[in-house]
Design a protein around this motif. Structure first.
Motif, PDB file in Angstrom:
ATOM      1  N   LEU A 140      -1.318  11.806  -2.734  1.00 26.74           N
ATOM      2  CA  LEU A 140      -2.254  11.838  -3.858  1.00 26.74           C
ATOM      3  C   LEU A 140      -3.025  13.142  -3.941  1.00 26.74           C
ATOM      4  N   HIS A 141      -2.628  14.102  -3.148  1.00 25.34           N
ATOM      5  CA  HIS A 141      -3.309  15.389  -3.176  1.00 25.34           C
ATOM      6  C   HIS A 141      -2.851  16.189  -4.385  1.00 25.34           C
ATOM      7  N   GLY A 142      -3.796  16.622  -5.200  1.00 25.63           N
ATOM      8  CA  GLY A 142      -3.446  17.390  -6.382  1.00 25.63           C
ATOM      9  C   GLY A 142      -4.546  17.310  -7.415  1.00 25.63           C
ATOM     10  N   PRO A 143      -4.437  18.090  -8.477  1.00 26.03           N
ATOM     11  CA  PRO A 143      -5.505  18.174  -9.477  1.00 26.03           C
ATOM     12  C   PRO A 143      -5.696  16.910 -10.312  1.00 26.03           C
ATOM     13  N   ASP A 144      -4.685  16.022 -10.337  1.00 24.13           N
ATOM     14  CA  ASP A 144      -4.804  14.803 -11.141  1.00 24.13           C
ATOM     15  C   ASP A 144      -5.619  13.717 -10.449  1.00 24.13           C
ATOM     16  N   PHE A 145      -5.882  13.882  -9.150  1.00 20.63           N
ATOM     17  CA  PHE A 145      -6.562  12.846  -8.376  1.00 20.63           C
ATOM     18  C   PHE A 145      -7.779  13.403  -7.651  1.00 20.63           C
ATOM     19  N   GLN A 146      -8.846  12.629  -7.633  1.00 21.50           N
ATOM     20  CA  GLN A 146      -9.996  12.955  -6.806  1.00 21.50           C
ATOM     21  C   GLN A 146      -9.637  12.651  -5.353  1.00 21.50           C
ATOM     22  N   PRO A 147     -10.334  13.264  -4.389  1.00 20.27           N
ATOM     23  CA  PRO A 147     -10.095  12.912  -2.990  1.00 20.27           C
ATOM     24  C   PRO A 147     -10.266  11.407  -2.786  1.00 20.27           C
ATOM     25  N   ALA A 148      -9.256  10.781  -2.220  1.00 19.82           N
ATOM     26  CA  ALA A 148      -9.273   9.331  -2.068  1.00 19.82           C
ATOM     27  C   ALA A 148     -10.309   8.892  -1.036  1.00 19.82           C
ATOM     28  N   LEU A 149     -10.992   7.791  -1.347  1.00 17.36           N
ATOM     29  CA  LEU A 149     -11.865   7.148  -0.378  1.00 17.36           C
ATOM     30  C   LEU A 149     -11.054   6.090   0.360  1.00 17.36           C
ATOM     31  N   VAL A 150     -11.302   5.933   1.655  1.00 17.54           N
ATOM     32  CA  VAL A 150     -10.493   5.044   2.486  1.00 17.54           C
ATOM     33  C   VAL A 150     -11.352   3.924   3.062  1.00 17.54           C
ATOM     34  N   ALA A 151     -10.833   2.702   2.977  1.00 12.60           N
ATOM     35  CA  ALA A 151     -11.459   1.539   3.605  1.00 12.60           C
ATOM     36  C   ALA A 151     -10.439   0.932   4.558  1.00 12.60           C
ATOM     37  N   GLY A 152     -10.875   0.578   5.745  1.00 14.37           N
ATOM     38  CA  GLY A 152      -9.948   0.090   6.756  1.00 14.37           C
ATOM     39  C   GLY A 152      -9.650  -1.389   6.690  1.00 14.37           C
ATOM     40  N   TYR A 153     -10.418  -2.137   5.899  1.00 16.56           N
ATOM     41  CA  TYR A 153     -10.182  -3.578   5.784  1.00 16.56           C
ATOM     42  C   TYR A 153     -10.744  -4.068   4.451  1.00 16.56           C
ATOM     43  N   ALA A 154     -10.422  -5.301   4.092  1.00 17.79           N
ATOM     44  CA  ALA A 154     -10.764  -5.823   2.775  1.00 17.79           C
ATOM     45  C   ALA A 154     -12.272  -5.870   2.542  1.00 17.79           C
ATOM     46  N   GLY A 155     -13.036  -6.269   3.563  1.00 11.27           N
ATOM     47  CA  GLY A 155     -14.484  -6.362   3.410  1.00 11.27           C
ATOM     48  C   GLY A 155     -15.111  -5.025   3.062  1.00 11.27           C
ATOM     49  N   ALA A 156     -14.654  -3.970   3.727  1.00 16.57           N
ATOM     50  CA  ALA A 156     -15.172  -2.627   3.440  1.00 16.57           C
ATOM     51  C   ALA A 156     -14.776  -2.184   2.038  1.00 16.57           C
ATOM     52  N   ALA A 157     -13.560  -2.540   1.623  1.00 21.42           N
ATOM     53  CA  ALA A 157     -13.100  -2.187   0.285  1.00 21.42           C
ATOM     54  C   ALA A 157     -13.941  -2.887  -0.783  1.00 21.42           C
ATOM     55  N   GLN A 158     -14.265  -4.144  -0.564  1.00 19.78           N
ATOM     56  CA  GLN A 158     -15.082  -4.887  -1.525  1.00 19.78           C
ATOM     57  C   GLN A 158     -16.461  -4.262  -1.671  1.00 19.78           C
ATOM     58  N   ARG A 159     -17.033  -3.779  -0.585  1.00 23.29           N
ATOM     59  CA  ARG A 159     -18.329  -3.111  -0.666  1.00 23.29           C
ATOM     60  C   ARG A 159     -18.218  -1.813  -1.459  1.00 23.29           C
ATOM     61  N   ARG A 160     -17.124  -1.081  -1.256  1.00 22.90           N
ATOM     62  CA  ARG A 160     -16.888   0.139  -2.027  1.00 22.90           C
ATOM     63  C   ARG A 160     -16.792  -0.172  -3.518  1.00 22.90           C
ATOM     64  N   LEU A 161     -16.112  -1.257  -3.847  1.00 21.01           N
ATOM     65  CA  LEU A 161     -15.900  -1.624  -5.246  1.00 21.01           C
ATOM     66  C   LEU A 161     -17.188  -2.087  -5.919  1.00 21.01           C
ATOM     67  N   VAL A 162     -18.116  -2.592  -5.133  1.00 27.12           N
ATOM     68  CA  VAL A 162     -19.425  -2.958  -5.679  1.00 27.12           C
ATOM     69  C   VAL A 162     -20.224  -1.700  -6.001  1.00 27.12           C
ATOM     70  N   GLU A 163     -20.084  -0.700  -5.158  1.00 24.95           N
ATOM     71  CA  GLU A 163     -20.839   0.546  -5.323  1.00 24.95           C
ATOM     72  C   GLU A 163     -20.334   1.387  -6.484  1.00 24.95           C
ATOM     73  N   GLN A 164     -19.010   1.394  -6.718  1.00 25.03           N
ATOM     74  CA  GLN A 164     -18.442   2.194  -7.794  1.00 25.03           C
ATOM     75  C   GLN A 164     -17.101   1.619  -8.236  1.00 25.03           C
ATOM     76  N   SER A 165     -16.655   2.046  -9.400  1.00 23.72           N
ATOM     77  CA  SER A 165     -15.352   1.621  -9.903  1.00 23.72           C
ATOM     78  C   SER A 165     -14.311   2.684  -9.580  1.00 23.72           C
ATOM     79  N   PHE A 166     -13.047   2.274  -9.509  1.00 24.43           N
ATOM     80  CA  PHE A 166     -11.949   3.174  -9.198  1.00 24.43           C
ATOM     81  C   PHE A 166     -10.843   3.006 -10.227  1.00 24.43           C
ATOM     82  N   ASP A 167     -10.199   4.107 -10.565  1.00 24.17           N
ATOM     83  CA  ASP A 167      -9.057   4.044 -11.471  1.00 24.17           C
ATOM     84  C   ASP A 167      -7.859   3.399 -10.792  1.00 24.17           C
ATOM     85  N   LEU A 168      -7.656   3.751  -9.528  1.00 22.51           N
ATOM     86  CA  LEU A 168      -6.510   3.253  -8.774  1.00 22.51           C
ATOM     87  C   LEU A 168      -6.966   2.677  -7.445  1.00 22.51           C
ATOM     88  N   VAL A 169      -6.377   1.545  -7.085  1.00 25.76           N
ATOM     89  CA  VAL A 169      -6.619   0.949  -5.773  1.00 25.76           C
ATOM     90  C   VAL A 169      -5.252   0.721  -5.123  1.00 25.76           C
TER      91      VAL A 169
END
Length: 222
Positions: free
Chosen positions: A27-56
Protein backbone atom coordinates in the motif's frame (compact mmCIF):
# COMPACT_ATOMS: atom_id res chain seq x y z
CA UNK A 1 2.37 10.84 -9.49
CA UNK A 2 -0.85 11.07 -7.45
CA UNK A 3 -4.04 12.00 -9.32
CA UNK A 4 -6.24 12.21 -6.23
CA UNK A 5 -6.62 15.30 -4.08
CA UNK A 6 -6.79 13.11 -0.97
CA UNK A 7 -5.08 9.77 -0.50
CA UNK A 8 -7.12 6.86 0.84
CA UNK A 9 -6.84 6.08 4.55
CA UNK A 10 -6.16 2.45 5.47
CA UNK A 11 -6.51 0.41 8.65
CA UNK A 12 -4.61 -2.90 8.74
CA UNK A 13 -5.74 -5.45 11.29
CA UNK A 14 -3.24 -8.26 11.70
CA UNK A 15 -1.43 -10.05 14.51
CA UNK A 16 1.39 -11.05 12.16
CA UNK A 17 4.18 -8.50 11.91
CA UNK A 18 5.41 -10.15 8.71
CA UNK A 19 2.01 -9.88 7.02
CA UNK A 20 1.52 -6.31 8.23
CA UNK A 21 4.89 -5.30 6.80
CA UNK A 22 4.11 -6.95 3.46
CA UNK A 23 0.74 -5.20 3.24
CA UNK A 24 2.22 -1.85 4.19
CA UNK A 25 4.75 -2.24 1.42
CA UNK A 26 1.95 -3.12 -0.97
CA UNK A 27 0.00 0.00 0.00
CA UNK A 28 3.00 2.27 -0.22
CA UNK A 29 2.43 5.01 -2.76
CA UNK A 30 0.78 8.37 -3.40
CA UNK A 31 -2.75 6.93 -3.57
CA UNK A 32 -2.66 5.74 0.05
CA UNK A 33 -1.97 7.39 3.38
CA UNK A 34 0.44 5.54 5.70
CA UNK A 35 -1.57 2.63 7.03
CA UNK A 36 -2.44 2.42 10.71
CA UNK A 37 -2.02 -1.05 12.21
CA UNK A 38 -4.07 -2.80 14.90
CA UNK A 39 -2.95 -6.16 16.22
CA UNK A 40 -6.38 -7.46 17.24
CA UNK A 41 -10.08 -6.76 16.76
CA UNK A 42 -10.52 -4.80 20.00
CA UNK A 43 -7.76 -2.36 19.07
CA UNK A 44 -9.21 -2.00 15.58
CA UNK A 45 -12.66 -1.16 16.98
CA UNK A 46 -11.14 1.59 19.11
CA UNK A 47 -9.39 2.99 16.04
CA UNK A 48 -12.68 2.97 14.13
CA UNK A 49 -14.39 4.91 16.91
CA UNK A 50 -11.68 7.56 16.78
CA UNK A 51 -11.74 8.00 12.99
CA UNK A 52 -13.17 6.61 9.77
CA UNK A 53 -11.13 4.74 7.15
CA UNK A 54 -11.60 4.33 3.42
CA UNK A 55 -10.16 0.82 3.48
CA UNK A 56 -9.98 -1.81 6.20
CA UNK A 57 -7.82 -4.89 5.57
CA UNK A 58 -8.19 -7.73 8.05
CA UNK A 59 -5.79 -10.67 8.20
CA UNK A 60 -7.73 -13.53 9.82
CA UNK A 61 -7.60 -15.15 12.28
CA UNK A 62 -7.00 -12.59 15.02
CA UNK A 63 -6.04 -13.22 18.65
CA UNK A 64 -9.54 -12.26 19.80
CA UNK A 65 -11.65 -13.78 17.03
CA UNK A 66 -12.01 -14.67 13.38
CA UNK A 67 -12.37 -11.07 12.24
CA UNK A 68 -15.70 -11.78 10.52
CA UNK A 69 -17.75 -9.72 12.98
CA UNK A 70 -15.30 -6.83 12.68
CA UNK A 71 -15.44 -6.97 8.87
CA UNK A 72 -19.22 -7.12 8.59
CA UNK A 73 -19.61 -4.43 11.24
CA UNK A 74 -17.36 -2.05 9.31
CA UNK A 75 -19.44 -2.48 6.17
CA UNK A 76 -22.82 -2.23 7.85
CA UNK A 77 -22.07 0.72 10.11
CA UNK A 78 -19.74 2.85 8.03
CA UNK A 79 -18.43 3.65 4.59
CA UNK A 80 -15.28 1.55 4.65
CA UNK A 81 -14.45 -0.88 1.89
CA UNK A 82 -13.37 -4.06 3.68
CA UNK A 83 -11.08 -6.88 2.61
CA UNK A 84 -10.88 -10.01 4.75
CA UNK A 85 -8.01 -12.46 4.22
CA UNK A 86 -8.81 -15.97 5.46
CA UNK A 87 -7.15 -19.40 5.32
CA UNK A 88 -8.19 -21.37 2.24
CA UNK A 89 -9.89 -24.11 4.28
CA UNK A 90 -12.52 -21.68 5.61
CA UNK A 91 -12.84 -19.51 2.52
CA UNK A 92 -16.17 -20.85 1.20
CA UNK A 93 -17.95 -20.66 4.57
CA UNK A 94 -16.59 -17.19 5.32
CA UNK A 95 -17.42 -15.91 1.84
CA UNK A 96 -21.12 -16.75 2.17
CA UNK A 97 -21.29 -15.38 5.70
CA UNK A 98 -19.79 -12.06 4.63
CA UNK A 99 -21.49 -11.69 1.26
CA UNK A 100 -24.71 -9.99 2.53
CA UNK A 101 -22.64 -7.26 4.17
CA UNK A 102 -20.53 -6.52 1.10
CA UNK A 103 -17.21 -7.72 2.54
CA UNK A 104 -14.69 -8.91 -0.02
CA UNK A 105 -13.09 -12.19 1.05
CA UNK A 106 -9.83 -13.57 -0.34
CA UNK A 107 -8.25 -16.88 0.56
CA UNK A 108 -4.64 -17.11 1.71
CA UNK A 109 -2.18 -17.33 0.16
CA UNK A 110 -3.09 -14.85 -2.57
CA UNK A 111 -1.04 -12.80 -4.99
CA UNK A 112 -0.01 -9.28 -4.13
CA UNK A 113 -1.14 -8.23 -7.60
CA UNK A 114 -4.69 -9.44 -7.03
CA UNK A 115 -4.75 -7.83 -3.60
CA UNK A 116 -3.58 -4.48 -4.95
CA UNK A 117 -6.08 -4.61 -7.82
CA UNK A 118 -8.91 -5.48 -5.44
CA UNK A 119 -8.20 -2.55 -3.14
CA UNK A 120 -7.85 -0.06 -5.95
CA UNK A 121 -10.97 -1.34 -7.68
CA UNK A 122 -13.06 -0.66 -4.58
CA UNK A 123 -11.50 2.78 -4.21
CA UNK A 124 -12.20 3.52 -7.85
CA UNK A 125 -15.88 2.70 -7.50
CA UNK A 126 -16.30 4.99 -4.50
CA UNK A 127 -14.43 7.81 -6.25
CA UNK A 128 -16.50 7.53 -9.41
CA UNK A 129 -19.76 7.50 -7.45
CA UNK A 130 -18.65 10.52 -5.43
CA UNK A 131 -17.87 12.56 -8.53
CA UNK A 132 -20.51 11.32 -10.95
CA UNK A 133 -22.84 14.09 -12.13
CA UNK A 134 -25.69 11.75 -13.00
CA UNK A 135 -25.45 9.13 -10.27
CA UNK A 136 -28.57 7.23 -11.22
CA UNK A 137 -27.55 6.79 -14.87
CA UNK A 138 -24.03 5.83 -13.87
CA UNK A 139 -25.26 3.40 -11.22
CA UNK A 140 -27.59 1.64 -13.66
CA UNK A 141 -24.83 1.26 -16.22
CA UNK A 142 -22.31 0.10 -13.61
CA UNK A 143 -24.77 -2.38 -12.10
CA UNK A 144 -25.57 -3.94 -15.47
CA UNK A 145 -21.89 -4.27 -16.30
CA UNK A 146 -21.11 -5.92 -12.97
CA UNK A 147 -24.02 -8.35 -13.26
CA UNK A 148 -22.92 -9.29 -16.78
CA UNK A 149 -19.34 -9.95 -15.67
CA UNK A 150 -20.48 -12.01 -12.68
CA UNK A 151 -22.80 -14.12 -14.85
CA UNK A 152 -20.03 -14.82 -17.36
CA UNK A 153 -17.59 -15.83 -14.62
CA UNK A 154 -20.18 -18.15 -13.04
CA UNK A 155 -20.81 -19.75 -16.45
CA UNK A 156 -17.07 -20.27 -16.91
CA UNK A 157 -16.79 -21.79 -13.44
CA UNK A 158 -19.59 -24.26 -14.13
CA UNK A 159 -17.95 -25.29 -17.41
CA UNK A 160 -14.56 -25.78 -15.75
CA UNK A 161 -16.08 -27.79 -12.90
CA UNK A 162 -17.73 -30.10 -15.43
CA UNK A 163 -14.47 -30.47 -17.35
CA UNK A 164 -12.53 -31.57 -14.25
CA UNK A 165 -14.29 -34.93 -14.38
CA UNK A 166 -12.80 -35.74 -17.78
CA UNK A 167 -9.17 -35.67 -16.67
CA UNK A 168 -7.46 -39.05 -16.44
CA UNK A 169 -5.11 -40.08 -13.65
CA UNK A 170 -1.92 -39.45 -15.62
CA UNK A 171 0.74 -37.05 -14.32
CA UNK A 172 0.11 -34.64 -17.17
CA UNK A 173 -3.59 -34.65 -16.44
CA UNK A 174 -2.93 -33.95 -12.77
CA UNK A 175 -0.87 -30.89 -13.72
CA UNK A 176 -3.65 -29.62 -16.01
CA UNK A 177 -6.21 -30.27 -13.29
CA UNK A 178 -4.14 -28.28 -10.78
CA UNK A 179 -3.98 -25.37 -13.23
CA UNK A 180 -7.76 -25.49 -13.70
CA UNK A 181 -8.36 -25.54 -9.95
CA UNK A 182 -6.06 -22.54 -9.44
CA UNK A 183 -7.85 -20.64 -12.19
CA UNK A 184 -11.22 -21.51 -10.64
CA UNK A 185 -10.10 -20.24 -7.24
CA UNK A 186 -8.93 -16.95 -8.73
CA UNK A 187 -12.25 -16.58 -10.56
CA UNK A 188 -14.18 -17.15 -7.31
CA UNK A 189 -12.15 -14.37 -5.69
CA UNK A 190 -12.87 -12.05 -8.61
CA UNK A 191 -16.60 -12.82 -8.31
CA UNK A 192 -16.41 -11.97 -4.60
CA UNK A 193 -14.86 -8.62 -5.46
CA UNK A 194 -17.56 -7.79 -8.03
CA UNK A 195 -20.34 -8.76 -5.62
CA UNK A 196 -18.78 -6.51 -2.98
CA UNK A 197 -18.78 -3.67 -5.50
CA UNK A 198 -22.47 -4.31 -6.18
CA UNK A 199 -23.16 -4.04 -2.46
CA UNK A 200 -21.35 -0.70 -2.25
CA UNK A 201 -23.19 0.52 -5.35
CA UNK A 202 -26.58 -0.31 -3.86
CA UNK A 203 -25.67 1.42 -0.59
CA UNK A 204 -24.57 4.54 -2.45
CA UNK A 205 -27.83 4.65 -4.42
CA UNK A 206 -29.82 4.23 -1.22
CA UNK A 207 -27.90 7.02 0.51
CA UNK A 208 -28.51 9.29 -2.48
CA UNK A 209 -32.27 8.62 -2.43
CA UNK A 210 -32.45 9.19 1.32
CA UNK A 211 -30.59 12.47 0.92
CA UNK A 212 -33.06 13.62 -1.75
CA UNK A 213 -36.03 12.71 0.46
CA UNK A 214 -34.56 14.57 3.42
CA UNK A 215 -33.91 17.66 1.29
CA UNK A 216 -37.48 17.55 0.04
CA UNK A 217 -38.92 17.19 3.54
CA UNK A 218 -36.79 20.08 4.80
CA UNK A 219 -37.95 22.22 1.89
CA UNK A 220 -41.62 21.42 2.51
CA UNK A 221 -41.32 22.25 6.19
CA UNK A 222 -40.09 25.79 5.50
Amino acid sequence: MALLDTAYSVLLVSSSEKTSAALQELLHGPDFQPALVAGYAGAAQRRLVEQSFDLVVINSPLPDGSGIELATGCCEQGESAVLLLVPSEVYEETYYRCLPSGVMVLSKPTSMLLLRQSLRDLCSLRERLRNAGDVKRFANSERNELLSRIEKMRTDLKLWENNLGFFSNSRQSELLKAEFEKKMQQTRQQIALLEAKLKILREAEKEKENSKENDKENGDSK
